[in-house]
Scaffold this motif. Structure first.
Motif, mmCIF file in Angstrom:
data_model
loop_
_atom_site.group_PDB
_atom_site.id
_atom_site.type_symbol
_atom_site.label_atom_id
_atom_site.label_comp_id
_atom_site.label_asym_id
_atom_site.label_seq_id
_atom_site.Cartn_x
_atom_site.Cartn_y
_atom_site.Cartn_z
ATOM 1 N N ILE A 154 -33.891 -70.082 -32.236
ATOM 2 C CA ILE A 154 -34.963 -69.422 -31.525
ATOM 3 C C ILE A 154 -34.396 -68.484 -30.458
ATOM 4 C CG2 ILE A 154 -35.214 -71.364 -29.930
ATOM 5 C CD1 ILE A 154 -38.200 -70.635 -29.738
ATOM 6 N N ASP A 163 -38.991 -66.539 -31.647
ATOM 7 C CA ASP A 163 -38.971 -67.105 -33.000
ATOM 8 C C ASP A 163 -37.522 -67.186 -33.445
ATOM 9 O OD1 ASP A 163 -39.858 -68.122 -35.393
ATOM 10 O OD2 ASP A 163 -40.714 -66.251 -36.135
ATOM 11 N N LEU A 164 -37.311 -67.793 -34.608
ATOM 12 C CA LEU A 164 -35.972 -67.856 -35.173
ATOM 13 C C LEU A 164 -35.471 -66.446 -35.458
ATOM 14 C CD1 LEU A 164 -36.511 -70.762 -37.726
ATOM 15 C CD2 LEU A 164 -35.364 -70.916 -35.501
ATOM 16 N N ALA A 193 -33.967 -70.127 -40.828
ATOM 17 C CA ALA A 193 -34.785 -68.928 -40.978
ATOM 18 C C ALA A 193 -34.566 -68.223 -42.304
ATOM 19 C CB ALA A 193 -34.493 -67.948 -39.836
ATOM 20 N N TYR A 249 -44.046 -71.032 -27.316
ATOM 21 C CA TYR A 249 -43.576 -70.121 -28.359
ATOM 22 C C TYR A 249 -44.410 -70.334 -29.619
ATOM 23 C CZ TYR A 249 -39.724 -70.153 -25.064
ATOM 24 O OH TYR A 249 -38.978 -70.081 -23.909
ATOM 25 N N TYR A 252 -42.957 -69.331 -33.196
ATOM 26 C CA TYR A 252 -41.920 -70.283 -33.620
ATOM 27 C C TYR A 252 -42.549 -71.616 -34.038
ATOM 28 C CZ TYR A 252 -38.225 -73.784 -32.789
ATOM 29 O OH TYR A 252 -37.351 -74.848 -32.879
ATOM 30 N N ARG A 255 -44.107 -71.449 -37.441
ATOM 31 C CA ARG A 255 -43.110 -71.442 -38.512
ATOM 32 C C ARG A 255 -42.569 -72.849 -38.752
ATOM 33 N NH1 ARG A 255 -38.294 -67.615 -40.124
ATOM 34 N NH2 ARG A 255 -38.946 -66.259 -38.404
#
Length: 362
Positions: A154, A163-164, A193, A249, A252, A255
């Motif tokens: 991240i 995010d990643l 990812a 986040y 993230y 996901r």
């Protein structure tokens, strides 16, 4: 010389060969009956199990002392894990090689990462991406033929859009893999990812850890290249809880929830495509040691055949790592079960005997 053991079998050598019995003489396997008395060990015999993603010397806060690392190794050993590929550790565990009562250890050195782009106190944080090839050369020299890269993590600097994101430019990643291969080392990469996989595959990495972001096109490329993936389903089972703690986040977190929800389908898709799947607990950090049977059971729950999972937890991965299994004259590293775990993977949870370097240790 130690005790002579008579393994009454069946003795599973590999996918295709099962023999009726074997002996342990002078710490080594033989299929020729020796003279004299022998201690009988009854049951199904397999080559010692392999945890191919394990972190001896690591806990949630980072490196641990030697006594704790020893306890971790013993917990793995007593479950039948007699070979560990350490997938990155901040502790120097080279001393394990001098202990005949501990599992054989193949070290990957420290995780290579960037500042604030991995778990604190775990990895070696490089000041800039350009330092990756030199760091790979150094870790290859320190380890046992493996180097571990953190390919994505991240990026919190993106704020709510965090995010990643990949850590390394493609050209530096490819150069780092070339450096490792020139040094005789193989490279494995932590990757969650989707965005990291094309560059990793293009660079020619030798193994992928987690690979939870693999889309259909990635799965096809991984299969075509014959690159193994360590599923680490015990770790991926925690993604939902990780998402709950990541409310700052939301991108993230969403996901991570998606990857958690499709974890079984993901592993099944890899298997169905022909990707070699490895058994690794990701012990250390937040997962306790000695859970190889739990990881194997999760892989079966994902839809893999028991026989495939047991083979991956034993002789197939030994061959891939270049460590002998049960062969004439080789070290007697083996685990014995009352029943055949290839028929029911849950049998792995209850070894009847564990023999390491010819000595019964459990």
């Amino acid at each position: 010389m130690g005790d002579v053991l008579h393994l009454t079998g069946p003795v599973v050598l590999d996918d295709d060969r099962v023999v009726g019995e074997a002996w342990v003489v002078g710490g080594r396997i033989t299929f020729d009956r020796p003279g004299g008395d022998a201690t009988t060990v009854d049951g199904w015999v397999l080559p010692g199990l392999v945890d191919v993603h394990c972190h001896i010397g690591l806990a949630a806060e980072g490196a641990v002392d030697r006594a704790t690392a020893e306890a971790q190794a013993l917990a793995d050993r007593d479950t039948g894990v007699l070979l560990v590929r350490d997938a990155g550790s901040p502790a120097d565990t080279g001393w394990v090689h001098r202990r005949d009562d501990l599992p054989r250890l193949i070290r990957a050195g420290r995780h290579l990462a960037l500042p604030k782009r991995y778990l604190r106190h775990y990895g070696r944080e490089l000041a800039a991406p350009e330092g990756l090839p030199d760091a790979v050369a150094e870790e290859a020299a320190r380890g046992d033929g493996w180097v571990k890269l953190v390919a994505d993590w991240i990026d919190r600097d993106l704020g709510p859009d965090g995010d990643l994101r990949p850590l390394w430019p493609a050209d530096l990643l490819a150069e780092a893999v070339r450096v490792a291969h020139a040094a005789g080392a193989r490279v494995t990469a932590h990757t969650f990812a989707s965005e990291s996989l094309d560059d990793l595959l293009g660079a020619g990495v030798d193994c992928l850890e987690h690979a939870t972001g693999a889309e259909d096109r990635h799965v096809a490329r991984i299969a075509d290249a014959g690159i193994p993936v360590t599923a680490t389903l015990l770790q991926v089972a925690q993604f939902g809880a990780i998402a709950e703690r990541a409310d700052r986040y939301p991108v993230y977190a969403a996901r991570m929830r998606r990857m958690h929800a499709r974890r079984y389908a993901h592993v099944r898709d890899l298997h169905d495509a022909g990707v070699p799947l490895l058994v690794g607990t990701d012990a250390g950090g937040t997962i306790g040691h000695g859970r190889i049977a739990d990881e194997a059971a999760e892989m079966v729950a994902a839809g893999l055949p028991d026989r495939v999972v047991v083979a991956a937890a034993s002789w197939r991965t030994r061959a891939w790592l270049g460590v002998p299994g049960l062969a004439e004259g080789e070290s007697a590293d083996l685990v014995v079960y009352a029943d055949d775990p290839r028929e029911d993977v849950r049998v792995l949870a209850d070894p009847a005997a564990v023999v390491l370097r010819g000595s019964r240790v459990a």
